[in-house]
Design a protein around this motif. Structure first.
Motif, short mmCIF file in Angstrom:
data_model
loop_
_atom_site.label_atom_id
_atom_site.label_comp_id
_atom_site.label_asym_id
_atom_site.label_seq_id
_atom_site.Cartn_x
_atom_site.Cartn_y
_atom_site.Cartn_z
N GLU A 118 13.08 17.75 24.82
CA GLU A 118 14.42 17.87 24.25
C GLU A 118 14.88 16.49 23.81
O GLU A 118 14.79 15.51 24.56
N PHE A 119 15.37 16.42 22.57
CA PHE A 119 16.00 15.22 22.05
C PHE A 119 17.43 15.56 21.71
O PHE A 119 17.70 16.63 21.16
N ARG A 120 18.35 14.65 22.01
CA ARG A 120 19.76 14.84 21.64
C ARG A 120 20.18 13.64 20.80
O ARG A 120 19.87 12.50 21.12
N PHE A 121 20.90 13.93 19.71
CA PHE A 121 21.30 12.91 18.75
C PHE A 121 22.81 12.93 18.57
O PHE A 121 23.42 13.99 18.49
N LYS A 122 23.41 11.74 18.50
CA LYS A 122 24.86 11.59 18.28
C LYS A 122 25.06 10.91 16.94
O LYS A 122 24.38 9.94 16.62
N TYR A 123 26.03 11.45 16.15
CA TYR A 123 26.29 10.91 14.83
C TYR A 123 27.79 10.78 14.60
O TYR A 123 28.60 11.33 15.35
N ASP A 124 28.17 10.06 13.56
CA ASP A 124 29.57 9.83 13.21
C ASP A 124 30.10 11.06 12.48
O ASP A 124 29.81 11.26 11.30
N ALA A 125 30.89 11.87 13.16
CA ALA A 125 31.40 13.12 12.58
C ALA A 125 32.49 12.86 11.55
O ALA A 125 32.83 13.76 10.77
N SER A 126 33.02 11.65 11.49
CA SER A 126 34.09 11.38 10.52
C SER A 126 33.59 11.43 9.08
O SER A 126 34.39 11.50 8.15
N LEU A 127 32.28 11.43 8.89
CA LEU A 127 31.70 11.52 7.54
C LEU A 127 31.69 12.96 7.02
O LEU A 127 31.30 13.20 5.88
N GLY A 128 32.09 13.92 7.87
CA GLY A 128 32.25 15.30 7.43
C GLY A 128 31.02 16.17 7.54
O GLY A 128 31.04 17.32 7.13
N ASN A 129 29.94 15.66 8.09
CA ASN A 129 28.72 16.46 8.24
C ASN A 129 28.78 17.28 9.52
O ASN A 129 29.35 16.84 10.52
N VAL A 130 28.21 18.48 9.46
CA VAL A 130 28.25 19.38 10.61
C VAL A 130 26.88 20.03 10.82
O VAL A 130 26.08 20.14 9.89
N THR A 131 26.66 20.46 12.05
CA THR A 131 25.50 21.28 12.36
C THR A 131 26.01 22.62 12.89
O THR A 131 27.16 22.72 13.33
N VAL A 132 25.16 23.61 12.84
CA VAL A 132 25.49 24.91 13.43
C VAL A 132 24.33 25.34 14.31
O VAL A 132 23.18 25.00 14.06
N GLU A 133 24.68 26.06 15.35
CA GLU A 133 23.68 26.57 16.28
C GLU A 133 22.63 27.39 15.55
O GLU A 133 22.96 28.26 14.76
N LYS A 134 21.37 27.06 15.77
CA LYS A 134 20.21 27.72 15.16
C LYS A 134 20.10 27.46 13.65
O LYS A 134 19.33 28.10 12.96
N GLY A 135 20.89 26.51 13.16
CA GLY A 135 20.76 26.08 11.77
C GLY A 135 19.67 25.01 11.68
O GLY A 135 19.01 24.68 12.66
N SER A 136 19.51 24.45 10.50
CA SER A 136 18.49 23.44 10.28
C SER A 136 19.11 22.06 10.14
O SER A 136 20.21 21.90 9.64
N ALA A 137 18.36 21.07 10.59
CA ALA A 137 18.69 19.67 10.35
C ALA A 137 17.37 18.93 10.17
O ALA A 137 16.34 19.35 10.70
N CYS A 138 17.42 17.88 9.40
CA CYS A 138 16.22 17.08 9.14
C CYS A 138 16.38 15.75 9.87
O CYS A 138 17.30 14.99 9.57
N VAL A 139 15.51 15.49 10.84
CA VAL A 139 15.54 14.25 11.63
C VAL A 139 14.29 13.45 11.29
O VAL A 139 13.17 13.91 11.52
N ASN A 140 14.48 12.26 10.71
CA ASN A 140 13.35 11.44 10.26
C ASN A 140 12.39 12.23 9.37
O ASN A 140 11.18 12.06 9.43
N GLY A 141 12.98 13.14 8.58
CA GLY A 141 12.18 13.92 7.65
C GLY A 141 11.59 15.19 8.21
O GLY A 141 10.91 15.92 7.50
N ILE A 142 11.84 15.48 9.48
CA ILE A 142 11.26 16.65 10.15
C ILE A 142 12.27 17.80 10.14
O ILE A 142 13.38 17.64 10.64
N SER A 143 11.88 18.94 9.61
CA SER A 143 12.72 20.13 9.63
C SER A 143 12.77 20.67 11.06
O SER A 143 11.74 21.05 11.62
N LEU A 144 13.98 20.69 11.64
CA LEU A 144 14.13 21.12 13.04
C LEU A 144 15.27 22.12 13.16
O LEU A 144 16.20 22.13 12.35
N THR A 145 15.21 22.93 14.21
CA THR A 145 16.25 23.90 14.51
C THR A 145 17.26 23.29 15.48
O THR A 145 16.87 22.74 16.51
#
Length: 195
Positions: A118-145
C-alpha cells in the motif's frame, strides 16, 4: 496519448544542464527502437526524443516541465518508468493518460502487506484536482486504481508484478512523485465548477 501501462524501466546515465533546460540520457531496452522526435512518457511526463545512442536516448525537459514535475529530482542511476505512445489499434489496458502531469505528490505511507504493497500520497488540493474511490490516477506514469480517496490524499495497492517492474520499488515516504489525474474526472470537475 498513453495508457499508464509501463513498458520498461530505464536508467538515467547522464544529465546535462543547458540554460534552464535539462537533457536526460536514459539507457533502456526500448531505446534502440526509438526515433528522433518520438514521444515517450518518462515517469508519466511526455517528452520528445532529441538524440539516440547505441542503447540510450536523450530527452529535454524545459523549465515549465521541471517546475511542475519531479524530473528535477532525477540523478544519474535513477530508475525511470518508460512507456511509448499508444497505438490507436491497440487495447487500452490502463486508462487514458495524456502524459501531462497535473502536479506532484509526496508519498506519506509505504506498507508491505501479505503479497502486495500500500502506498499513500498527499497532494495540494488547492489546485482543484480530485480523486474518486475506484477511479484512476496516474502515479509516475503508472495507471492505478484509487482507494481510500480523501480531499488531499489517496492510497493505491500494488501487486508484485507492478512493484517489481516499475520504480515504485524505490519510492519511500517523503519522496515526490508525478500525478496525472483522470482526464474525464478533470473535465467533469471543471464543468461542475462552472455551474
Amino acid at each position: 496519448m498513453f495508457t499508464g501501462i509501463i513498458e520498461t524501466l530505464g536508467e538515467v546515465t547522464a544529465i546535462k544542464t543547458e540554460q534552464s533546460n535539462i537533457h536526460f540520457t536514459i539507457a533502456s531496452a526500448i531505446s534502440k527502437e526509438l526515433k528522433i522526435d518520438q514521444s515517450v512518457a518518462h515517469n508519466g511526463v511526455c517528452l520528445t526524443v532529441v538524440a539516440l545512442g547505441e542503447n540510450t536516448h536523450t530527452v529535454t525537459a524545459i523549465d515549465e516541465t521541471l517546475s511542475k514535475t519531479s524530473l528535477g529530482n532525477l540523478k544519474t542511476g535513477s530508475k525511470v518508468n518508460l512507456e511509448r505512445c499508444m497505438q490507436m489499434n491497440a487495447r487500452l489496458d490502463g486508462h487514458i493518460v495524456q502524459g501531462h502531469v497535473d502536479q506532484t505528490a509526496t508519498c506519506i505511507k509505504r506498507e508491505e502487506l501479505d503479497g502486495s504493497w500500500e502506498f499513500r500520497f498527499k497532494y495540494d488540493a488547492s489546485l482543484g484536482n480530485v480523486t474518486v474511490e475506484k477511479g484512476s490516477a496516474c502515479v509516475n506514469g503508472i495507471s492505478l486504481t484509487v482507494v481510500n480517496s480523501a480531499a488531499d490524499e489517496f492510497s493505491v495497492f500494488i501487486i508484485p508484478y507492478t512493484f517489481e517492474h516499475t520504480n515504485l520499488q524505490e519510492v519511500m515516504p517523503g519522496d515526490v512523485v508525478n500525478l496525472e489525474f483522470d482526464i474525464i474526472g478533470k473535465y467533469v470537475a471543471k464543468l461542475m465548477g462552472n455551474k
